[in-house]
Scaffold this motif. Structure first.
Motif, PDB file in Angstrom:
ATOM      1  N   GLN A 179      61.573  57.399  -6.115  1.00 27.25           N
ATOM      2  CA  GLN A 179      60.470  56.728  -5.424  1.00 27.25           C
ATOM      3  C   GLN A 179      59.161  56.922  -6.181  1.00 27.25           C
ATOM      4  N   HIS A 229      55.923  54.069  -1.520  1.00 26.97           N
ATOM      5  CA  HIS A 229      55.927  54.973  -0.370  1.00 26.97           C
ATOM      6  C   HIS A 229      56.031  56.447  -0.785  1.00 26.97           C
ATOM      7  N   THR A 270      54.703  58.972   1.807  1.00 28.57           N
ATOM      8  CA  THR A 270      55.616  59.085   2.952  1.00 28.57           C
ATOM      9  C   THR A 270      56.807  59.963   2.614  1.00 28.57           C
ATOM     10  N   THR A 321      55.766  63.650   2.085  1.00 33.23           N
ATOM     11  CA  THR A 321      55.347  64.260   3.346  1.00 33.23           C
ATOM     12  C   THR A 321      56.544  64.573   4.235  1.00 33.23           C
ATOM     13  N   VAL A 322      57.507  63.642   4.322  1.00 30.12           N
ATOM     14  CA  VAL A 322      58.697  63.884   5.144  1.00 30.12           C
ATOM     15  C   VAL A 322      59.482  65.074   4.599  1.00 30.12           C
ATOM     16  N   PRO A 332      58.465  51.080   4.740  1.00 29.45           N
ATOM     17  CA  PRO A 332      58.149  52.494   4.927  1.00 29.45           C
ATOM     18  C   PRO A 332      59.025  53.174   5.968  1.00 29.45           C
ATOM     19  N   ALA A 333      59.383  52.446   7.043  1.00 32.44           N
ATOM     20  CA  ALA A 333      60.218  53.054   8.087  1.00 32.44           C
ATOM     21  C   ALA A 333      61.607  53.376   7.546  1.00 32.44           C
ATOM     22  N   ALA A 345      61.392  56.267   5.109  1.00 29.47           N
ATOM     23  CA  ALA A 345      61.185  57.522   5.837  1.00 29.47           C
ATOM     24  C   ALA A 345      62.493  58.017   6.456  1.00 29.47           C
ATOM     25  N   THR A 363      64.752  59.327   3.723  1.00 26.93           N
ATOM     26  CA  THR A 363      64.273  60.641   3.307  1.00 26.93           C
ATOM     27  C   THR A 363      64.640  61.710   4.327  1.00 26.93           C
TER      28      THR A 363
END
Length: 212
Positions: free
Chosen positions: A34, A40, A43, A46-47, A114-115, A118, A121
């Motif tokens: 990524q 992203h 994202t 952070t996840v 992004p969803a 996420a 991930t």
């Protein structure tokens, strides 16, 4: 003197956390990919960090003993994680058959929103039993050697290693951008990611079948 006593558990946690996190694995391979695509990245990083932080906190808080005493829970996590890793590895091998190339900096307009990124991930972070063995059980048991404030500092040190590593490889991947303008580089990366996913899945299944 008090500051020196505070630094020791902090550095111990950081060093151990870094040693466990810095390894070729499903999480790191995905973050790197990524980062290269520049899609992203925040994202994903952070996840990954939040998952690690929560698990480290649970381990330091004594939750590791509960998880380790539930073979059924670990078994479900193991087989579910192996199935997910196999499927993601298959996707990577399929992508290697039709490699793309890096034309310009990503703007988050890729095929995956992004969803979805996420959720992927999150799955890569939590459906691998090794994550629990490393963060909850191992880090948790070592954190038990410290008491009170020192234990909290040990956990913060390990969380700091996670934060440094994931954001480092996520945003540092762009240094490799010139190389990944060639389709052959993407093919090689996808093959490595696929082999990594399948290798981890096979190791999980083998460990369960052999009792290792």
């Amino acid at each position: 003197m008090p500051s020196q006593l505070a630094i020791a558990p902090l550095l111990s946690g950081f060093g151990l956390g870094a040693g466990l996190i810095i390894a070729i694995g499903s999480q790191n391979a995905f973050v790197l990919r990524q980062g290269l695509k520049r899609e992203h990245v925040f994202t994903v990083c952070t996840v990954c960090f939040l998952c690690d932080a929560v698990l480290i906190g649970l381990g330091a808080g004594g939750f590791g003993t509960l998880v380790g005493s539930s073979p059924r829970l670990m078994g479900l996590a193991l087989w579910g994680g192996a199935a997910f890793l196999f499927a993601y590895g298959l996707r990577s091998f399929h992508a290697a058959l039709r490699p793309g190339k890096l034309e310009a900096a990503g703007d988050g307009s890729g095929l995956d929103g992004p969803a979805k990124v996420a959720l992927t991930t999150l799955a890569l972070s939590l459906l691998n039993p090794h994550v629990y063995l490393d963060t909850v059980l191992l880090l948790g048991s070592l954190a038990g050697q410290f008491a009170g404030r020192s234990r909290a500092l040990f956990a913060l040190g390990a969380m700091g290693a996670s934060l440094t590593w994931f954001y480092g490889i996520g945003y540092g991947a762009r240094v490799l951008t010139p190389l990944f303008r060639k389709p052959a580089a993407w093919r090689a990366l996808d093959l490595v990611v696929g082999c990594t996913m399948w290798g981890i899945a096979a190791n999980l299944i083998w460990s369960d079948l052999t009792g290792g």
